[in-house]
Design an enzyme around this catalytic site. Structure first.
Site, PDB file in Angstrom:
ATOM      1  CB  SER A 429      -0.927   0.060   1.020  1.00 15.12           C
ATOM      2  OG  SER A 429      -0.273  -0.280   2.631  1.00 15.12           O
ATOM      3  CG  HIS A 457      -3.661  -0.402  -2.679  1.00 15.79           C
ATOM      4  ND1 HIS A 457      -4.186   0.877  -2.592  1.00 15.79           N
ATOM      5  CD2 HIS A 457      -3.546  -1.174  -0.974  1.00 15.79           C
ATOM      6  CE1 HIS A 457      -3.935   0.969  -1.346  1.00 15.79           C
ATOM      7  NE2 HIS A 457      -3.533  -0.074  -0.578  1.00 15.79           N
ATOM      8  CE  LYS A 488      -6.902   0.162  -0.009  1.00 18.32           C
ATOM      9  NZ  LYS A 488      -7.868   1.815   0.870  1.00 18.32           N
TER      10      LYS A 488
END
Ligand code: PMP
Length: 635
Positions: A429, A457, A488
């Protein structure tokens, strides 16, 4: 339930050795009697030769429950300073003749009980001056599982006594100086000042001390007051516990927090929020200015996508705002089930399970799977939610060097054979690098441990269609546990886990953050469903993101800043915290929203600017930003 009053007095050669009184539940009586007997027989002052135990029943109706006075402490250096503190408190209570009252202590030295003094005319109100008043029949309220105490806790007893005394009719305060030659402390207690311990009221070795109860009321109520003090059975609730004399000095918790924060500020590690007054997009409004957002995890810009927003609106219209309960009670909507099916299909697994956030997913999954006796092999740069999940489990946590397969294998070998789990971020991250999944999988196979990958991610970012780490490595075989977040690239909120049906069913029955929390809201679910649909049907947006990342890195490199990434996260290494903050400020002034990441998110002295590129940035925008970043670093 029956209560008993238990009183014990022990003496040796007619000298007082020990005394105690309690109000007990019937079941506690034998053990507490034994403990008091043991206290009398093994006392530091010598073995008692006379022990008197008196046991009386107490009818529950005769018991009065009161709250303990709040406790505070005043530290002084001399008895004179201590007496001055008492005078100040008396004056606060509206009592002007404090000096006269303190002089009356001399009368108490020979008494067993306390003086009951009328504050107005300073007359003594006890029927028997030699005996005084004995406040008795009181105890702290305890739960039934208290242990029999063979040691006396003077502080607790004093707080209990003072709380009862000032609860008596027309008693406005009690003043006490310890009569124990080994103690120099005392207190003043009153309803509106609480129990104020004063650290020094006499000199060490002095046996002079006792109590004065201050009465302010009509003469005809004196008997009522004395009756309360001597006869009323009282249990004092919420008595604070102080293990020793020093601990009675109150801790100033808020001051401790303030000091901590001050220290953080001095080390440039203090954190603050920044209020954005627009949607999360490629540009945001911050302090009235339009800024280029280079710090968001909304990689594909779907959080502010019109179709996504419309689907959330529709969901609110149909299902309302809240889900109303946890999934296993009333909180499963058709949207939850639909999204789980879609996620499983997207990740090509048998099943999926939703959590409220990615953080809660990691906590719930790891703590449910890894039991006592297990080993968790965790990458040293794993996200905090993985770390917290490991801590919440009862397993042993073994950290391996970041993405270092030799280090991982060495640890696996050290603990083999064992029940274990290898857990790693797919895309790290902060550094944006990608876990060596093929090797991790082969090691997990060799050592027969489970593998868990956090695709927070990775989803929507890596792999030719944004399907994540397996697509990136073109791997057929999947890790046992594929975890991810909807917050995200999918622009919504929530966490999920994909895997085989049995794993998902197991987690549905065991993961506490799934079981004991109200499920996601309809708007979040619908937004994620639509975002997934866009991702599946328009893989072009992933390509655009990947192209933007390469363009950003290239421009940085051309401008002398080393940068490289296969994900959307481009770490720009600075190191020194103060310098990183300076660059961040400079970039903010130039309308670039880019955040400095410092300890504890990264190691001390390894601060970075964590740039996050979005599919919705234009090439021109990110090229300009890269140039400005380079200029700010070299300033
Ligand atoms: N895992 C990783 C790797 C993350 O970066 C994050 C969020 N920063 C999470 C889990 C937590 O996800 P969420 O924000 O949905 O709680």
């Amino acid at each position: 339930m029956s209560f008993y009053s238990l009183k014990m007095r022990a003496s040796k050669n007619s000298q007082h050795v020990s005394g105690a009184e309690k109000i007990l539940h019937e079941q506690e009586l034998p053990a507490q009697m034994n403990a008091l007997l043991s206290r009398a027989l093994h006392h530091a002052k010598g073995q008692a030769d006379f022990i008197n135990m008196k046991i009386e029943t107490v009818r529950p109706d005769d018991l009065e429950y009161i709250n303990a006075l709040p406790v505070s402490s005043v530290m002084v250096n001399t008895p004179e300073e201590g007496q001055e503190v008492i005078l100040q408190y008396l004056s606060k209570l509206g009592i002007k003749n404090g000096t006269e009252i303190m002089k009356r202590f001399a009368d108490t030295y020979t008494m067993r009980g306390a003086i009951l003094l009328d504050v107005n005319d300073l007359s003594r109100l006890e029927p028997d001056f030699g005996r005084g008043i004995r406040a008795t029949y009181m105890d702290a309220e305890h739960s039934l599982d208290r242990l029999p105490d063979s040691c006396k806790n003077h502080f607790q007893e004093a707080i209990v006594l003072a709380s009862k005394v000032v609860a008596a009719p027309h008693i406005i305060a009690e003043i006490c100086i310890s009569d124990d030659p080994d103690y120099v402390t005392g207190y003043i207690a009153a309803k509106n000042i609480g129990y104020v311990r004063i650290s020094k009221l006499k000199n060490m070795g002095c046996p002079n001390g006792r109590r004065i109860f201050l009465y302010q009321g009509p003469k005809q109520d004196i008997a009522k007051c004395i009756n309360y003090l001597e006869k009323q059975r009282v249990l004092v609730c919420h008595v604070p516990y102080f293990p020793n004399e020093k601990s009675i000095t109150p801790i100033n918790y808020i001051q401790q927090m303030e000091k901590y924060l001050q220290n953080k500020k001095e080390l440039h590690l203090y954190r603050q929020t920044r209020e954005i007054t627009s949607a999360q997009s490629a540009h945001v409004i911050y302090q009235g200015r339009r800024m280029l957002m280079l710090a968001s995890n909304n990689y594909l810009g779907l959080s502010n996508n019109t179709v996504v927003k419309e689907s959330a609106e529709q969901a609110i219209k149909k299902y309302g705002c809240g889900s109303g309960g946890s999934r296993l009670t009333t909180g499963t909507l058709s949207l939850h089930n639909q999204l789980e099916c879609t996620l499983a299909k997207f990740k090509n697994t048998e099943a999926a399970l939703l959590f409220n956030t990615g953080y809660m997913a990691n906590l719930g999954i790891i703590s449910a799977i890894c039991q006592k006796g297990w080993i968790i092999y965790s990458d040293e740069l794993n996200h905090a939610s993985i770390i917290d999940g490991c801590r919440l489990s009862s397993a042993r946590i073994v950290i391996y060097n970041h993405n270092n397969m030799d280090s991982l294998e060495a640890k696996l070998r050290e603990f083999a054979p064992c029940q274990g789990l290898i857990v790693t971020d797919a895309v790290f991250s902060m550094d944006g690098d990608i876990a060596n999944l093929p090797q991790i999988m082969s090691l997990s196979h060799k050592y027969n441990v489970l593998t868990m990958v956090d695709e927070a991610h990775a989803t929507g970012v890596i792999g030719s269609n944004g399907k994540g780490i397996c697509e990136y490595y073109k791997m057929e075989k999947k890790p046992d546990i594929l975890m991810g977040t909807l917050s995200k690239s999918l622009g919504s909120e929530g966490g999920y886990v994909c895997g085989c049906k049995i794993l998902i069913d197991y987690l549905r029955n065991t993961a506490r953050s799934y079981i004991f929390s109200t499920s996601q809201s309809p708007a979040a679910l619908a937004a994620a469903l639509t975002a997934l649909d866009i991702l599946v049907n328009h893989p072009g947006i992933v390509k655009k993101l990947q192209k933007n990342v390469q363009c950003f890195c290239e421009t940085l490199r051309i401008n002398g800043i080393s940068a490289n990434s296969d994900s959307a996260i481009v770490p720009i290494k600075i190191g020194d915290e103060a310098k990183t903050i300076r660059i961040e400020k400079e970039l903010f002034q130039q309308n670039i929203f880019l955040t400095a990441i410092r300890y504890p998110t990264v190691a001390k002295g390894a601060a970075i600017l964590r740039a996050a590129v979005m599919a919705t940035h234009t090439e021109a925008e990110i090229q300009l930003a890269a140039k400005k970043i380079s200029a700010a670093i070299n300033l």
